[in-house]
Write a protein that holds these residues in place. Structure first.
Motif, mmCIF file in Angstrom:
data_model
loop_
_atom_site.group_PDB
_atom_site.id
_atom_site.type_symbol
_atom_site.label_atom_id
_atom_site.label_comp_id
_atom_site.label_asym_id
_atom_site.label_seq_id
_atom_site.Cartn_x
_atom_site.Cartn_y
_atom_site.Cartn_z
ATOM 1 N N GLY A 1 -19.911 -27.830 35.276
ATOM 2 C CA GLY A 1 -19.556 -28.714 37.116
ATOM 3 C C GLY A 1 -20.482 -28.850 37.682
ATOM 4 O O GLY A 1 -20.977 -29.383 38.355
ATOM 5 N N SER B 1 -18.138 -44.027 23.810
ATOM 6 C CA SER B 1 -17.589 -42.925 25.639
ATOM 7 C C SER B 1 -16.244 -43.095 25.257
ATOM 8 O O SER B 1 -15.016 -42.044 24.900
ATOM 9 C CB SER B 1 -18.012 -43.075 26.391
ATOM 10 O OG SER B 1 -19.483 -42.568 26.306
ATOM 11 N N ILE C 1 -25.959 -38.488 36.240
ATOM 12 C CA ILE C 1 -25.040 -38.345 35.983
ATOM 13 C C ILE C 1 -24.028 -39.039 34.722
ATOM 14 O O ILE C 1 -23.534 -38.514 33.972
ATOM 15 C CB ILE C 1 -24.000 -38.322 37.095
ATOM 16 C CG1 ILE C 1 -24.410 -37.369 38.710
ATOM 17 C CG2 ILE C 1 -21.865 -37.849 37.623
ATOM 18 C CD1 ILE C 1 -23.646 -36.978 39.646
ATOM 19 N N VAL C 2 -24.128 -40.710 35.426
ATOM 20 C CA VAL C 2 -23.403 -40.735 33.517
ATOM 21 C C VAL C 2 -24.481 -40.329 32.645
ATOM 22 O O VAL C 2 -23.585 -40.692 32.146
ATOM 23 C CB VAL C 2 -24.296 -43.164 34.938
ATOM 24 C CG1 VAL C 2 -23.057 -43.356 33.006
ATOM 25 C CG2 VAL C 2 -23.246 -43.088 34.854
ATOM 26 N N ILE D 1 -23.465 -29.808 36.532
ATOM 27 C CA ILE D 1 -24.047 -31.113 36.774
ATOM 28 C C ILE D 1 -24.170 -31.712 38.088
ATOM 29 O O ILE D 1 -25.165 -32.624 38.517
ATOM 30 C CB ILE D 1 -22.885 -32.132 36.392
ATOM 31 C CG1 ILE D 1 -22.330 -31.799 34.755
ATOM 32 C CG2 ILE D 1 -23.060 -33.499 36.909
ATOM 33 C CD1 ILE D 1 -21.105 -31.842 33.525
ATOM 34 N N ILE E 1 -27.657 -29.907 28.226
ATOM 35 C CA ILE E 1 -28.047 -30.417 29.773
ATOM 36 C C ILE E 1 -28.984 -29.919 29.938
ATOM 37 O O ILE E 1 -29.823 -30.722 31.009
ATOM 38 C CB ILE E 1 -26.502 -29.941 30.858
ATOM 39 C CG1 ILE E 1 -25.207 -30.100 30.215
ATOM 40 C CG2 ILE E 1 -26.655 -30.535 32.286
ATOM 41 C CD1 ILE E 1 -24.161 -29.656 30.777
ATOM 42 N N VAL F 1 -22.869 -37.167 31.545
ATOM 43 C CA VAL F 1 -21.768 -37.215 31.240
ATOM 44 C C VAL F 1 -21.375 -37.616 30.017
ATOM 45 O O VAL F 1 -20.700 -37.607 29.126
ATOM 46 C CB VAL F 1 -20.341 -37.730 32.373
ATOM 47 C CG1 VAL F 1 -19.420 -38.341 32.063
ATOM 48 C CG2 VAL F 1 -20.635 -37.211 33.517
ATOM 49 N N HIS F 2 -22.503 -39.071 29.319
ATOM 50 C CA HIS F 2 -22.003 -39.675 27.925
ATOM 51 C C HIS F 2 -22.462 -38.547 27.159
ATOM 52 O O HIS F 2 -21.617 -38.522 26.041
ATOM 53 C CB HIS F 2 -23.633 -40.500 27.853
ATOM 54 C CG HIS F 2 -23.099 -40.394 27.003
ATOM 55 N ND1 HIS F 2 -24.465 -40.704 26.199
ATOM 56 C CD2 HIS F 2 -22.982 -41.835 26.237
ATOM 57 C CE1 HIS F 2 -25.041 -41.345 24.697
ATOM 58 N NE2 HIS F 2 -23.534 -41.667 24.679
ATOM 59 N N ASP F 3 -23.720 -37.852 27.562
ATOM 60 C CA ASP F 3 -24.098 -36.703 25.917
ATOM 61 C C ASP F 3 -23.039 -35.742 26.051
ATOM 62 O O ASP F 3 -22.138 -35.230 25.244
ATOM 63 C CB ASP F 3 -25.068 -36.143 26.754
ATOM 64 C CG ASP F 3 -26.429 -36.862 26.514
ATOM 65 O OD1 ASP F 3 -26.397 -37.930 26.323
ATOM 66 O OD2 ASP F 3 -27.309 -36.166 27.421
ATOM 67 N N LEU F 4 -22.063 -35.167 27.187
ATOM 68 C CA LEU F 4 -20.637 -34.227 27.121
ATOM 69 C C LEU F 4 -19.851 -35.000 26.227
ATOM 70 O O LEU F 4 -19.612 -34.345 25.464
ATOM 71 C CB LEU F 4 -20.628 -33.561 28.008
ATOM 72 C CG LEU F 4 -21.745 -32.885 28.911
ATOM 73 C CD1 LEU F 4 -21.228 -32.186 30.318
ATOM 74 C CD2 LEU F 4 -21.816 -31.193 28.639
ATOM 75 N N LEU F 5 -19.306 -35.989 26.619
ATOM 76 C CA LEU F 5 -18.145 -37.292 25.521
ATOM 77 C C LEU F 5 -18.851 -37.071 24.354
ATOM 78 O O LEU F 5 -17.835 -36.995 23.559
ATOM 79 C CB LEU F 5 -18.200 -38.482 26.745
ATOM 80 C CG LEU F 5 -17.557 -38.181 28.043
ATOM 81 C CD1 LEU F 5 -17.076 -40.199 28.388
ATOM 82 C CD2 LEU F 5 -15.826 -37.893 28.068
ATOM 83 N N SER G 1 -29.983 -42.078 25.597
ATOM 84 C CA SER G 1 -29.665 -41.583 26.919
ATOM 85 C C SER G 1 -30.876 -41.744 28.037
ATOM 86 O O SER G 1 -30.200 -42.455 28.371
ATOM 87 C CB SER G 1 -28.301 -40.508 27.057
ATOM 88 O OG SER G 1 -28.673 -39.335 27.094
#
Length: 324
Positions: A148, A30, A171-172, A151, A206, A175-179, A286
């Motif tokens: 946004g 990340s 959420i974590v 999510i 997502i 966000v990890h997948d998006l990063l 994830s």
């Protein structure tokens, strides 16, 4: 005829025992992704930055520097030239003409393409796209808003459907997948542009990720009520192993379709399919090692209240035995 089984029956993998290593790897990746996006940046397509995007085909792979020199000689503005998956096809991005009308844009495209055809025999004009800066700003805003809100909606659903720990872990993981996706496109910016197709891929990633996570979370919640005296680590290992055949089979079948699209779909779809392939792999990881294992860190405990019709305290557990 025997059914194909990618995951053997009674699989008993110790996922939770590796959670600290997984958390460390997740944190490192990340941070690397954030660093790549911050310092290397994304190659934003014409959908987001505005301008004219000319696609030119060549008989043989051309020198990008030679083409850039030729375009700069025309005095039409600073050109951004890239070669994507097909080395014989170049993308030439130029700023919009000052007047901004369609006639001026057509003249600009004709001037550039005719000059390249004359300079590089055998080359042909393919197509061009144009978008104004105002529209591109609106697309950026709406794209970020769509991601946004998706999510936020997913997190609220997880909190209402389960407990707050499930919402936070979801959420974590997302966000990890998006990063990971953004980091990939920052690393490969010389080969892929970030356009509306990539936004569509991100939203699809997502959707896939939350589908896989909700299936595992639902099984964890079910086993929490069924085996109230079992340690939370055992419950998570048991739940992930029970859903593993479905997770693996779904991921493999989707990947087969995506690989076919990547190979046969042409360069227009390659950015989308590359993002999807990465998203499927990262999302599966994830779901197992980030979202599920994070529930222990967040202090989730089995439901102490008896459930009518459920397995009572001390009842024999059904399913693969998980050693502590």
């Amino acid at each position: 005829m025997r059914l194909l089984k990618l995951v053997p029956d009674n699989t008993n993998l110790k996922f939770v025992s590796l959670r600290k290593w997984a958390f460390g790897l997740t944190l490192i990746l990340s941070l690397l992704a954030v660093g790549l996006v911050a310092f290397r940046g994304l190659n934003m397509g014409v959908d987001f930055v505005g301008g004219v995007l000319i696609e030119q085909n060549f008989a043989t792979p051309p020198s990008i520097e030679a083409v850039r020199t030729e375009v700069d000689r025309l005095g039409v503005g600073e050109a951004s030239i890239q070669s994507f998956s097909d080395p014989k096809t170049l993308s030439i991005r130029l700023p919009l003409p000052e007047s901004g009308d369609e006639g001026a844009t057509n003249r600009l495209v004709k001037k550039v393409s005719d000059d390249i055809v004359a300079k590089f025999p055998g080359s042909t004009f393919s197509k061009y796209d144009t978008i104004s800066g105002k529209v591109s700003d609106e697309l950026i805003t709406k794209g970020l808003l769509a991601v946004g809100l998706s999510i936020l909606g997913i997190a609220l659903f997880a909190v209402v459907r389960f407990e707050w720990q499930f919402g936070v872990s979801t959420i974590v993981a997302i966000v990890h997948d998006l990063l990971m996706t953004l980091g990939f496109f920052a690393l490969m910016r010389d080969y892929f542009e970030v356009d509306l197709n990539i936004v569509a891929a991100v939203l699809t990633i997502i959707s896939y990720s939350i589908n896989d996570k909700i299936v595992i979370d639902d099984r964890i919640r079910e086993n929490m009520r069924r085996y109230r005296k079992m340690d939370m680590r055992e419950i998570i290992d048991l739940s992930v192993n029970e859903t593993l055949p479905r997770t693996v089979m779904t991921s493999v079948t989707i990947l087969l379709a995506l690989v076919a699209m990547l190979v046969l779909g042409g360069h227009v779809l390659r950015g989308f399919t590359a993002a999807m392939i990465l998203g499927i792999v990262v999302g599966t990881y994830s779901s197992i090692y980030v979202s599920s294992s994070l529930l222990i860190t967040l202090g989730l405990r089995a439901d102490p209240a008896p459930r009518k019709g459920g397995v009572q305290d001390g009842a024999e557990r059904v399913g693969p035995k998980v050693e502590r």
